[in-house]
Design a protein around this motif. Structure first.
Motif, PDB file in Angstrom:
ATOM      1  N   LEU A 103      32.692   3.882  13.489  1.00 48.00           N
ATOM      2  CA  LEU A 103      32.231   5.237  13.809  1.00 48.00           C
ATOM      3  C   LEU A 103      33.132   5.861  14.867  1.00 48.00           C
ATOM      4  N   THR A 104      33.610   7.072  14.600  1.00 46.27           N
ATOM      5  CA  THR A 104      34.403   7.823  15.569  1.00 46.27           C
ATOM      6  C   THR A 104      33.654   9.099  15.928  1.00 46.27           C
ATOM      7  N   LEU A 105      33.402   9.289  17.214  1.00 48.66           N
ATOM      8  CA  LEU A 105      32.660  10.449  17.689  1.00 48.66           C
ATOM      9  C   LEU A 105      33.599  11.402  18.409  1.00 48.66           C
ATOM     10  N   TRP A 106      33.400  12.704  18.169  1.00 49.37           N
ATOM     11  CA  TRP A 106      34.217  13.752  18.758  1.00 49.37           C
ATOM     12  C   TRP A 106      33.320  14.682  19.565  1.00 49.37           C
ATOM     13  N   PRO A 107      33.922  15.630  20.315  1.00 50.15           N
ATOM     14  CA  PRO A 107      33.081  16.576  21.066  1.00 50.15           C
ATOM     15  C   PRO A 107      32.095  17.329  20.178  1.00 50.15           C
ATOM     16  N   GLN A 108      32.445  17.492  18.902  1.00 46.92           N
ATOM     17  CA  GLN A 108      31.523  18.173  17.983  1.00 46.92           C
ATOM     18  C   GLN A 108      30.263  17.347  17.727  1.00 46.92           C
ATOM     19  N   ASP A 109      30.301  16.058  18.055  1.00 46.84           N
ATOM     20  CA  ASP A 109      29.152  15.175  17.839  1.00 46.84           C
ATOM     21  C   ASP A 109      28.320  15.008  19.111  1.00 46.84           C
ATOM     22  N   LEU A 110      28.365  16.007  19.978  1.00 46.52           N
ATOM     23  CA  LEU A 110      27.670  15.922  21.258  1.00 46.52           C
ATOM     24  C   LEU A 110      26.162  15.751  21.075  1.00 46.52           C
ATOM     25  N   THR A 111      25.624  16.259  19.970  1.00 41.59           N
ATOM     26  CA  THR A 111      24.179  16.121  19.743  1.00 41.59           C
ATOM     27  C   THR A 111      23.785  14.653  19.628  1.00 41.59           C
ATOM     28  N   LEU A 112      24.675  13.825  19.083  1.00 41.68           N
ATOM     29  CA  LEU A 112      24.376  12.394  18.990  1.00 41.68           C
ATOM     30  C   LEU A 112      24.222  11.786  20.379  1.00 41.68           C
ATOM     31  N   LEU A 113      25.094  12.202  21.309  1.00 38.89           N
ATOM     32  CA  LEU A 113      24.998  11.711  22.680  1.00 38.89           C
ATOM     33  C   LEU A 113      23.682  12.142  23.311  1.00 38.89           C
ATOM     34  N   ALA A 114      23.261  13.361  23.016  1.00 36.58           N
ATOM     35  CA  ALA A 114      21.977  13.853  23.538  1.00 36.58           C
ATOM     36  C   ALA A 114      20.826  13.014  22.995  1.00 36.58           C
ATOM     37  N   TYR A 115      20.867  12.706  21.691  1.00 35.14           N
ATOM     38  CA  TYR A 115      19.824  11.868  21.101  1.00 35.14           C
ATOM     39  C   TYR A 115      19.811  10.479  21.729  1.00 35.14           C
ATOM     40  N   ILE A 116      20.991   9.925  22.011  1.00 36.13           N
ATOM     41  CA  ILE A 116      21.065   8.592  22.632  1.00 36.13           C
ATOM     42  C   ILE A 116      20.405   8.613  24.008  1.00 36.13           C
TER      43      ILE A 116
ATOM     44  N   GLY B 223      43.724   8.761  10.279  1.00 36.34           N
ATOM     45  CA  GLY B 223      42.373   8.484  10.772  1.00 36.34           C
ATOM     46  C   GLY B 223      42.203   8.891  12.216  1.00 36.34           C
ATOM     47  N   GLY B 224      41.120   9.623  12.504  1.00 33.15           N
ATOM     48  CA  GLY B 224      40.840  10.050  13.855  1.00 33.15           C
ATOM     49  C   GLY B 224      41.793  11.094  14.391  1.00 33.15           C
ATOM     50  N   ALA B 225      42.491  11.807  13.500  1.00 30.51           N
ATOM     51  CA  ALA B 225      43.477  12.801  13.939  1.00 30.51           C
ATOM     52  C   ALA B 225      43.064  14.197  13.493  1.00 30.51           C
ATOM     53  N   VAL B 226      43.713  15.192  14.104  1.00 35.81           N
ATOM     54  CA  VAL B 226      43.483  16.600  13.761  1.00 35.81           C
ATOM     55  C   VAL B 226      44.780  17.167  13.199  1.00 35.81           C
ATOM     56  N   TYR B 227      44.674  17.830  12.048  1.00 32.39           N
ATOM     57  CA  TYR B 227      45.842  18.454  11.422  1.00 32.39           C
ATOM     58  C   TYR B 227      45.648  19.963  11.437  1.00 32.39           C
ATOM     59  N   SER B 228      46.637  20.671  11.945  1.00 34.57           N
ATOM     60  CA  SER B 228      46.564  22.127  12.030  1.00 34.57           C
ATOM     61  C   SER B 228      47.650  22.745  11.161  1.00 34.57           C
ATOM     62  N   THR B 229      47.274  23.727  10.326  1.00 36.16           N
ATOM     63  CA  THR B 229      48.244  24.380   9.459  1.00 36.16           C
ATOM     64  C   THR B 229      47.896  25.862   9.291  1.00 36.16           C
TER      65      THR B 229
ATOM     66  N   LEU C 111      39.780  18.030  10.923  1.00 35.07           N
ATOM     67  CA  LEU C 111      39.531  16.840  11.739  1.00 35.07           C
ATOM     68  C   LEU C 111      39.046  15.710  10.844  1.00 35.07           C
ATOM     69  N   ASN C 112      39.811  14.630  10.805  1.00 36.07           N
ATOM     70  CA  ASN C 112      39.449  13.452  10.029  1.00 36.07           C
ATOM     71  C   ASN C 112      38.643  12.517  10.925  1.00 36.07           C
ATOM     72  N   LYS C 113      37.328  12.469  10.731  1.00 33.96           N
ATOM     73  CA  LYS C 113      36.462  11.649  11.576  1.00 33.96           C
ATOM     74  C   LYS C 113      36.433  10.191  11.158  1.00 33.96           C
ATOM     75  N   THR C 114      37.040   9.872  10.025  1.00 32.04           N
ATOM     76  CA  THR C 114      37.101   8.481   9.609  1.00 32.04           C
ATOM     77  C   THR C 114      38.259   7.793  10.329  1.00 32.04           C
ATOM     78  N   GLN C 115      38.397   6.498  10.103  1.00 31.68           N
ATOM     79  CA  GLN C 115      39.474   5.739  10.728  1.00 31.68           C
ATOM     80  C   GLN C 115      40.575   5.384   9.729  1.00 31.68           C
ATOM     81  N   GLN C 116      40.525   5.986   8.533  1.00 31.94           N
ATOM     82  CA  GLN C 116      41.552   5.786   7.527  1.00 31.94           C
ATOM     83  C   GLN C 116      42.238   7.122   7.218  1.00 31.94           C
ATOM     84  N   THR C 117      43.483   7.054   6.769  1.00 29.18           N
ATOM     85  CA  THR C 117      44.220   8.261   6.381  1.00 29.18           C
ATOM     86  C   THR C 117      43.581   8.879   5.140  1.00 29.18           C
TER      87      THR C 117
END
Length: 476
Positions: free
Chosen positions: A85-98, A428-434, A397-403
């Motif tokens: 599991l990879t968590l990003w700032p967009q997943d802040l709600t999960l931290l709140a639930y924790i 995996g876990g990277a952001v691509y901007s185009t 944003l690729n939230k998985t850990q694989q390409t």
């Protein structure tokens, strides 16, 4: 206006304090507390319980998963990796639930069994016991430590103190390195720290947390629990008459006082004495220096050390155990503890609901995040071909850990012309901007603002995942 407030007569509580010697200042928060070692089933359980979680704390950052550190909370990259599991700032709600789940779990456990978190799981308590263990190994048991501190500095005292503080510093450094290893690759951190090649912030963090560990566990100790930790202050709001806490049975123990061991239990009762022999062992083994015989106090961390100490004395005297025990106010008053009660059930129901919501959010969490930024220089422009063109920047944003490979398409705009990359590959876990441009004939636009979707599609584990991100196509 002439009504009088009824006055209730309250029987004052007699507070017993130890007399003489180093015990005399035990209730002074600035005095040193010399904790006596204790043996018993609760102490054994507490040690095994603490060692288990201490082992987890030390081992988890070293675990590898798919070629990377299994648990890495990388604040600099704004990415938390927890196994798959990879968590990003967009997943802040999960931290709140924790945090919410943790809070209600604490409320539930405290309502049921008092302040057992402090006595059995709190890092402060665990590290204080570790430091106390080293103190006993180098300076001896409680009475020898008192005598050692009372005498002037000599070679023996200097060597013992040096050995103790060296062990404390090593434990503090290992603790700090392990803790910082949750936030930066731990294998490189240890090597870089030993070779003085750490980054400024990593090195500063290790030193800071080492100093905190050394100061808190070596010197602050019970002051953290009695004066700094807020939990001690609001825990009583969660207690009720059926909460299990470490308590002294005053009806059975009073009148306290010394007596020969040769006297039988019945002979002691005939003399008007209770079971408490006033040995003060319950005070000597208490890590916060309180006398549990004075009643429930906010300083009590429910570690049960006094229970083991008192049961050991009762065994030697031939008296029944349980003069000090984990019991409820209701039971001490002669009633029966109500385990299933509305307050406890309410906390449990809310806890289960919040755990369910947490796992539901994790389960429904999309493995792909799409962000769209419009070109701020111009709302639209007219091309040489007479088409109306809008420019966007797409961040995938690729939230998985694989390409993963992604396909970009436009929905909601008829007969459009797409300019830019339509197939992108993101690690995996990277952001691509185009940047992309979308153009269409003005005759296809019925309004100055057209709602469209930029669709990003990929295949993960044989399942097609599509994210439709809304945006606007502007004209005039």
């Amino acid at each position: 206006m002439n009504e009088q407030i009824p006055v209730k007569t309250v029987t004052p509580v007699k507070v017993h304090k130890p007399k003489g010697g180093p015990e005399g200042k035990r209730h002074d928060s600035r005095s040193r507390i010399y904790v006596r070692a204790v043996q018993g089933p609760l102490e054994t359980f507490r040690r095994m319980f603490g060692l288990f979680f201490l082992g987890l704390f030390a081992i988890i950052p070293w675990i590898q998963y798919n070629g990377h550190q299994a648990v890495l909370l990388d604040i600099g990259e704004q990415r938390f990796t927890i196994f798959s599991l990879t968590l990003w700032p967009q997943d802040l709600t999960l931290l709140a639930y924790i945090f919410i789940v943790s809070a209600f779990a604490l409320f539930f456990v405290t309502t049921f069994a008092g302040r057992v978190w402090c006595g059995f799981m709190c890092p402060q308590t665990t590290w204080v016991y570790i430091y106390t263990w080293f103190e006993e190994k180098f300076e001896g048991p409680r009475n020898k430590r008192i005598a050692l501190d009372a005498r002037k500095m000599d070679v023996d005292k200097f060597l013992r103190k040096t050995a103790k503080h060296t062990a404390w510093v090593l434990v503090a450094l290992l603790t700090a390195l392990t803790f910082v290893g949750y936030f930066t690759p731990i294998d490189a951190l240890f090597i870089d720290f030993v070779t003085f090649n750490t980054s400024f912030w990593a090195g500063l963090s290790v030193i800071f947390f080492a100093v905190c560990t050394y100061g808190n566990a070596g010197y602050m100790r019970e002051i953290m629990c009695t004066h700094i930790c807020p939990y001690a202050r609001f825990q009583s709001a969660m207690f009720d008459k059926d909460t299990f806490t470490v308590s002294y049975d005053a009806k059975r123990g009073e009148q306290r006082g010394p007596r020969p061991r040769k006297l039988s239990h019945e002979q002691v009762k005939e003399k008007g004495l209770g079971d408490c022999i006033d040995c003060n062992l319950c005070v000597q083994v208490c890590p916060t220096g309180i006398d549990i015989r004075n009643g429930l106090q906010y300083e009590c961390i429910n570690c049960g050390a006094c229970v083991d100490a008192c049961n050991g004395v009762m065994d030697k005297m031939g008296y029944p155990k349980g003069l000090i025990s984990f019991t409820s106010e209701e039971e001490l008053a002669g009633g029966k503890t109500h385990v299933l009660r509305p307050k406890l059930i309410g906390y449990f129901v809310v806890l289960v609901v919040m755990i369910g919501l947490l796992f539901a959010n994790i389960w429904m969490r999309s493995p792909t995040e799409v962000d769209i930024i419009r070109d701020r220089n111009s709302l639209y422009r007219e091309t040489n071909e007479g088409l109306i063109e809008n420019v966007y920047t797409i961040k995938v944003l690729n939230k998985t850990q694989q390409t993963q490979s992604y396909t970009i398409a436009i929905k909601g705009l008829p007969d459009y012309k797409y300019i830019g990359e339509q197939k992108v590959t993101v690690k995996g876990g990277a952001v691509y901007s185009t940047p992309i441009s979308v153009a269409t004939d003005a005759y296809n636009l019925e309004d100055t603002v057209t709602d469209i979707f930029i669709s990003v599609t990929t295949t993960i584990d044989g399942e097609t995942v599509t994210v439709d991100e809304p945006t606007k196509f502007l004209y005039r």
